[in-house]
Design a protein around this motif. Structure first.
Motif, PDB file in Angstrom:
ATOM      1  N   ASP A 184      -2.956 -15.193 -18.485  1.00 21.07           N
ATOM      2  CA  ASP A 184      -2.879 -14.384 -17.258  1.00 21.07           C
ATOM      3  C   ASP A 184      -2.521 -15.299 -16.098  1.00 21.07           C
ATOM      4  OD1 ASP A 184      -3.067 -12.437 -15.335  1.00 21.07           O
ATOM      5  OD2 ASP A 184      -5.258 -12.397 -15.297  1.00 21.07           O
ATOM      6  N   SER A 185      -1.240 -15.642 -16.016  1.00 21.02           N
ATOM      7  CA  SER A 185      -0.784 -16.572 -14.995  1.00 21.02           C
ATOM      8  C   SER A 185       0.630 -16.215 -14.566  1.00 21.02           C
ATOM      9  CB  SER A 185      -0.805 -18.012 -15.536  1.00 21.02           C
ATOM     10  OG  SER A 185      -0.093 -18.887 -14.685  1.00 21.02           O
ATOM     11  N   PRO A 186       0.913 -16.223 -13.267  1.00 24.81           N
ATOM     12  CA  PRO A 186       2.293 -16.006 -12.824  1.00 24.81           C
ATOM     13  C   PRO A 186       3.263 -17.017 -13.433  1.00 24.81           C
ATOM     14  CG  PRO A 186       0.786 -15.864 -10.957  1.00 24.81           C
ATOM     15  CD  PRO A 186      -0.016 -16.362 -12.125  1.00 24.81           C
ATOM     16  N   ALA A 187       2.790 -18.235 -13.692  1.00 24.23           N
ATOM     17  CA  ALA A 187       3.662 -19.257 -14.278  1.00 24.23           C
ATOM     18  C   ALA A 187       4.077 -18.871 -15.689  1.00 24.23           C
ATOM     19  CB  ALA A 187       2.960 -20.613 -14.280  1.00 24.23           C
ATOM     20  N   ASP A 306      -9.965 -18.380 -18.598  1.00 24.56           N
ATOM     21  CA  ASP A 306     -10.391 -18.364 -17.195  1.00 24.56           C
ATOM     22  C   ASP A 306     -10.179 -19.768 -16.622  1.00 24.56           C
ATOM     23  OD1 ASP A 306     -11.495 -18.012 -14.717  1.00 24.56           O
ATOM     24  OD2 ASP A 306     -13.536 -17.611 -15.434  1.00 24.56           O
ATOM     25  N   LEU A 307      -9.143 -19.923 -15.817  1.00 25.52           N
ATOM     26  CA  LEU A 307      -8.862 -21.234 -15.218  1.00 25.52           C
ATOM     27  C   LEU A 307      -9.824 -21.566 -14.090  1.00 25.52           C
ATOM     28  CD1 LEU A 307      -4.951 -21.051 -15.037  1.00 25.52           C
ATOM     29  CD2 LEU A 307      -6.360 -22.129 -16.805  1.00 25.52           C
ATOM     30  N   GLY A 308     -10.473 -20.536 -13.527  1.00 24.11           N
ATOM     31  CA  GLY A 308     -11.363 -20.721 -12.393  1.00 24.11           C
ATOM     32  C   GLY A 308     -10.820 -20.012 -11.165  1.00 24.11           C
ATOM     33  N   ASP A 309     -11.717 -19.559 -10.275  1.00 21.81           N
ATOM     34  CA  ASP A 309     -11.269 -18.956  -9.014  1.00 21.81           C
ATOM     35  C   ASP A 309     -10.534 -19.993  -8.172  1.00 21.81           C
ATOM     36  OD1 ASP A 309     -12.418 -16.547  -9.718  1.00 21.81           O
ATOM     37  OD2 ASP A 309     -14.332 -17.032  -8.775  1.00 21.81           O
ATOM     38  N   ARG A 310     -11.061 -21.189  -8.165  1.00 29.62           N
ATOM     39  CA  ARG A 310     -10.369 -22.345  -7.572  1.00 29.62           C
ATOM     40  C   ARG A 310     -10.205 -23.374  -8.672  1.00 29.62           C
ATOM     41  NH1 ARG A 310     -12.748 -25.333  -2.731  1.00 29.62           N
ATOM     42  NH2 ARG A 310     -14.467 -25.607  -4.196  1.00 29.62           N
ATOM     43  N   PHE A 311      -9.070 -24.014  -8.720  1.00 33.95           N
ATOM     44  CA  PHE A 311      -8.883 -25.030  -9.744  1.00 33.95           C
ATOM     45  C   PHE A 311      -7.774 -25.988  -9.339  1.00 33.95           C
ATOM     46  CE2 PHE A 311      -6.147 -21.476 -11.024  1.00 33.95           C
ATOM     47  CZ  PHE A 311      -4.945 -22.103 -11.310  1.00 33.95           C
ATOM     48  N   ILE A 312      -7.744 -27.104 -10.045  1.00 34.12           N
ATOM     49  CA  ILE A 312      -6.687 -28.106  -9.887  1.00 34.12           C
ATOM     50  C   ILE A 312      -5.884 -28.137 -11.176  1.00 34.12           C
ATOM     51  CG2 ILE A 312      -6.211 -30.576  -9.680  1.00 34.12           C
ATOM     52  CD1 ILE A 312      -8.697 -30.807  -7.918  1.00 34.12           C
ATOM     53  N   MET A 313      -4.568 -28.019 -11.045  1.00 30.89           N
ATOM     54  CA  MET A 313      -3.667 -28.125 -12.185  1.00 30.89           C
ATOM     55  C   MET A 313      -2.815 -29.369 -11.992  1.00 30.89           C
ATOM     56  SD  MET A 313      -2.731 -26.553 -15.050  1.00 30.89           S
ATOM     57  CE  MET A 313      -3.101 -24.799 -14.856  1.00 30.89           C
ATOM     58  N   ASN A 315       0.287 -31.269 -13.599  1.00 32.28           N
ATOM     59  CA  ASN A 315       1.395 -31.207 -14.549  1.00 32.28           C
ATOM     60  C   ASN A 315       1.910 -32.623 -14.765  1.00 32.28           C
ATOM     61  OD1 ASN A 315       3.558 -30.600 -16.159  1.00 32.28           O
ATOM     62  ND2 ASN A 315       4.811 -29.759 -14.519  1.00 32.28           N
ATOM     63  N   LEU A 316       1.622 -33.184 -15.938  1.00 29.11           N
ATOM     64  CA  LEU A 316       1.922 -34.592 -16.171  1.00 29.11           C
ATOM     65  C   LEU A 316       3.418 -34.900 -16.108  1.00 29.11           C
ATOM     66  CD1 LEU A 316      -0.660 -35.492 -18.972  1.00 29.11           C
ATOM     67  CD2 LEU A 316      -0.964 -35.433 -16.494  1.00 29.11           C
ATOM     68  N   PRO A 317       4.303 -34.195 -16.840  1.00 29.80           N
ATOM     69  CA  PRO A 317       5.726 -34.540 -16.743  1.00 29.80           C
ATOM     70  C   PRO A 317       6.353 -34.165 -15.412  1.00 29.80           C
ATOM     71  CG  PRO A 317       5.435 -32.671 -18.199  1.00 29.80           C
ATOM     72  CD  PRO A 317       4.068 -33.184 -17.877  1.00 29.80           C
ATOM     73  N   GLY A 318       5.690 -33.295 -14.654  1.00 27.06           N
ATOM     74  CA  GLY A 318       6.167 -32.966 -13.312  1.00 27.06           C
ATOM     75  C   GLY A 318       5.633 -33.904 -12.251  1.00 27.06           C
ATOM     76  N   TYR A 319       4.681 -34.781 -12.642  1.00 25.54           N
ATOM     77  CA  TYR A 319       4.076 -35.741 -11.703  1.00 25.54           C
ATOM     78  C   TYR A 319       3.547 -35.025 -10.459  1.00 25.54           C
ATOM     79  CZ  TYR A 319       7.056 -38.814 -14.543  1.00 25.54           C
ATOM     80  OH  TYR A 319       7.696 -39.445 -15.575  1.00 25.54           O
ATOM     81  N   GLN A 320       2.862 -33.910 -10.686  1.00 26.33           N
ATOM     82  CA  GLN A 320       2.420 -33.105  -9.550  1.00 26.33           C
ATOM     83  C   GLN A 320       1.033 -32.535  -9.796  1.00 26.33           C
ATOM     84  OE1 GLN A 320       4.085 -29.059  -8.535  1.00 26.33           O
ATOM     85  NE2 GLN A 320       4.886 -30.147  -6.757  1.00 26.33           N
ATOM     86  N   LEU A 321       0.259 -32.515  -8.732  1.00 29.10           N
ATOM     87  CA  LEU A 321      -1.053 -31.872  -8.723  1.00 29.10           C
ATOM     88  C   LEU A 321      -0.980 -30.671  -7.800  1.00 29.10           C
ATOM     89  CD1 LEU A 321      -4.518 -33.610  -8.230  1.00 29.10           C
ATOM     90  CD2 LEU A 321      -3.812 -31.813  -6.644  1.00 29.10           C
ATOM     91  N   ARG A 322      -1.525 -29.545  -8.231  1.00 28.69           N
ATOM     92  CA  ARG A 322      -1.560 -28.336  -7.399  1.00 28.69           C
ATOM     93  C   ARG A 322      -2.986 -27.830  -7.323  1.00 28.69           C
ATOM     94  NH1 ARG A 322       2.622 -23.334  -7.412  1.00 28.69           N
ATOM     95  NH2 ARG A 322       3.567 -24.828  -5.979  1.00 28.69           N
ATOM     96  N   ILE A 323      -3.410 -27.501  -6.112  1.00 25.61           N
ATOM     97  CA  ILE A 323      -4.711 -26.875  -5.894  1.00 25.61           C
ATOM     98  C   ILE A 323      -4.479 -25.385  -5.683  1.00 25.61           C
ATOM     99  CG2 ILE A 323      -6.760 -26.801  -4.431  1.00 25.61           C
ATOM    100  CD1 ILE A 323      -5.929 -29.725  -3.606  1.00 25.61           C
ATOM    101  N   GLY A 327      -5.732 -17.572  -6.777  1.00 29.93           N
ATOM    102  CA  GLY A 327      -4.366 -17.283  -7.180  1.00 29.93           C
ATOM    103  C   GLY A 327      -3.291 -17.798  -6.251  1.00 29.93           C
ATOM    104  N   ARG A 328      -3.664 -18.378  -5.115  1.00 26.86           N
ATOM    105  CA  ARG A 328      -2.678 -18.847  -4.138  1.00 26.86           C
ATOM    106  C   ARG A 328      -2.670 -20.377  -4.092  1.00 26.86           C
ATOM    107  NH1 ARG A 328      -5.443 -14.832  -1.684  1.00 26.86           N
ATOM    108  NH2 ARG A 328      -6.733 -16.332  -0.566  1.00 26.86           N
ATOM    109  N   PRO A 329      -1.472 -20.975  -4.098  1.00 20.41           N
ATOM    110  CA  PRO A 329      -1.407 -22.435  -3.972  1.00 20.41           C
ATOM    111  C   PRO A 329      -1.912 -22.872  -2.607  1.00 20.41           C
ATOM    112  CG  PRO A 329       0.731 -21.510  -4.625  1.00 20.41           C
ATOM    113  CD  PRO A 329      -0.136 -20.372  -4.245  1.00 20.41           C
TER     114      PRO A 329
END
Length: 555
Positions: A184-187, A306-313, A315-323, A327-329
């Protein structure tokens, strides 16, 4: 909850997943079809095992659990034919490619045609087996993530197939129910669209290769390369021709901008120079991109539901962290991840505490690989970089001076010494580290090596994740912690005393591996397979579903 007049199973929902409990059934099957189903499921000596139906091997244990619970009465047949609900599921299975799955795995060829009266029991068992397999595949993936190696440590989801089959059979829209088991993810939703788009490109013939040649820089004249570049980039939309007449051989500004757009979408240096790395990305085929997309969809299924209401993702090959919050970045930031031979592992955990002004105790592997050569060149290296060395790993080991030791003689014996770097501006962990439970001793942290964040390829660490703006991240995580206020924060940030602060609300964190995704601007992005996990995923899929792989090659 009732699942039909013949169902006597119990389906509970605990933590979002149905749990199947089948009471013992002693009555005889009520109909000839039920009796035939029971006969097909009977194993020698009542020992559960696989069941062969229409030359397909099915999971006999799950089928027995399902049908014993309902006295072998059918779920999917009425009057000798598949019900409308069953036919809707067969149609769904026929469209499994849209989910990055293969229709062959769900017995579509066997179920799509008319049923003879002698095949009714077979059709019933094939339908239930298909429903249970599809539910497992779309929710948990087609194989245990651990098959990719010890650096992949997601917990395999337990998918209770019989319970899902009963729920699907009772649902007014069983196809919608089963597709709703997907992440259940927009991605993930984006990946469905990306997959459809690239399958259409592949069906139309893909794109032409850019020939080998010298590095192409803005202003160069190379007709063969520039003509091929224009054709290649026109297919994926980076280049829109405004030329009248035959294409010019010059690498002109319009084509340079198109290459830069391509480079941006593929995580490359956006310098407009067509060197080996950009050329390799240009010449990845449409079919190979499809494999990347399918592999990324497979890995999405390994994450917790359930990823969590708030979470940190991360992406290793993207070299990026997203908070993400509700559901909103909230913010993206660059990260540095592990080298190819010191991979950052994949797992889900929670950040539970922060340590400001940390010490760093050097792992023995790093001491041998990285610091022994430095000591051979300069025995004073440890002292000059804020390290202390102790004669052993026990707490009361005596401190010794590295500069006085014969490192040629000691060699890999360096592993018997405990080496610790004190807090300070040159400390490898910087000002703060972010701690989470895992079996790899991996965490997020600051770094004094800020210049590396300007690189497009940022696999430089020994496994931990270095974050671009650690102080902002610390403030964000501690925003609801009463202790983190003006004077105390100023004291911690202004000095070098090691200070631990527990998070009042631990933050879920997921270390993931997405080589295909849609960017915030709507453009499709691809990233290099830095750890070889795309190819490894495809290899394991071919092993666990060999018939699917062969049929996919024929499509």
């Amino acid at each position: 909850m009732t699942f039909g007049r013949a169902v006597i199973a119990v389906v509970l929902v605990l933590g979002g997943s149905p749990v199947f409990a089948a009471p013992e059934v002693r009555s005889l099957p009520a109909t000839p079809l039920a009796a035939e189903i029971a006969e097909r499921l009977a194993g020698p000596g009542d020992v559960p095992g696989d069941v062969v139906v229409a030359e397909r091997t099915l999971d006999g244990g799950s089928l027995r659990t399902l049908y014993e619970s309902r006295n072998y009465s059918p779920l999917w047949l009425a009057d000798g034919a598949l019900t409308a609900d069953a036919r809707s599921l067969v149609d769904l299975f026929g469209r499994a490619k849209g989910e990055g799955l293969e229709p062959h795995d769900y017995y579509v060829a066997e179920l799509a045609g008319p049923l003879a009266s002698t095949s009714a029991a077979e059709a019933e068992l094939l339908m239930s087996a298909a429903v249970m397999r599809f539910a497992t595949d779309i929710q948990a993936g087609r194989f245990d993530p651990g098959r990719l190696g010890e650096d992949v440590d997601y917990e395999r989801k337990d998918v209770p197939g019989p319970a899902f089959a009963l729920i699907a059979a009772a649902s007014p829209e069983p196809a919608r129910y089963l597709t709703g088991l997907a992440p259940d993810s927009p991605a993930y939703d984006d990946l469905r669209g990306i997959l459809a788009e690239y399958r259409a490109l592949a069906a139309a013939g893909g794109w032409p290769a850019v020939p080998d040649g010298p590095t192409l820089e803005p202003g160069d004249i190379d007709g063969a390369q520039t003509i091929a570049l224009r054709r290649r980039l026109a297919v994926t939309g980076e280049y829109v021709s405004t030329l009248v007449g035959p294409p010019a051989p010059a690498y002109d500004p319009a084509l340079v901008e198109a290459v830069q757009r391509f480079q941006s979408r593929h995580g490359l240096e956006t310098d407009g120079v067509v060197g080996p790395r950009t050329r390799r990305a240009l010449n990845v085929t449409a079919e190979q991109r499809i494999d990347q997309i399918v592999a990324t969809m497979e890995r999405w299924r390994w994450l917790p539901d359930d990823l969590g209401d708030r979470f940190i993702m991360v992406n290793l090959p993207g070299y990026q962290l997203r908070i993400v919050d509700e559901g909103r970045p909230v913010r993206d930031m660059d990260v540095i991840v592990g080298l190819a031979d010191r991979q950052t592992p994949l797992f889900s955990s929670r950040l539970t505490w922060l340590e400001f002004n940390p010490t760093w105790t050097m792992p023995t592997s790093i001491a041998i690989k990285d610091y022994l050569p430095k000591l051979l060149d300069d025995p004073t290296y440890l002292r000059s970089h804020g390290f202390r060395m102790f004669a052993g790993w026990h707490n009361d080991a005596a401190e010794i001076e590295a500069a006085y030791l014969d490192w040629e003689a000691i060699g890999e014996g360096i592993k018997y010494f405990r080496i610790r770097q004190e807090p300070g501006p040159s400390n490898a962990l910087g000002k703060v580290k972010f701690m989470m439970a895992n079996s790899f001793s991996v965490y997020l942290h600051d770094t004094p090596s800020r210049g590396l964040f300007s690189r497009s390829r940022r696999a430089f660490s020994s496994g931990c994740v270095r974050v671009q703006d650690p102080i902002w991240l610390a403030d964000y995580l501690l925003s609801d912690t009463a202790r983190w206020t003006g004077s105390f924060r100023a004291e911690v940030m202004g000095g070098w005393e090691t200070t631990r602060i527990n998070l009042d609300n631990p933050m879920p964190v997921h270390l993931a591996y997405w080589t295909a995704f849609r960017g915030d601007d709507g453009r499709i992005n691809f990233r290099e397979d830095i750890y070889g996990l795309d190819s490894a995923t495809q290899t394991v899929l071919a092993e666990v579903r060999p018939n699917s792989a062969q049929i996919a090659l024929l499509d």
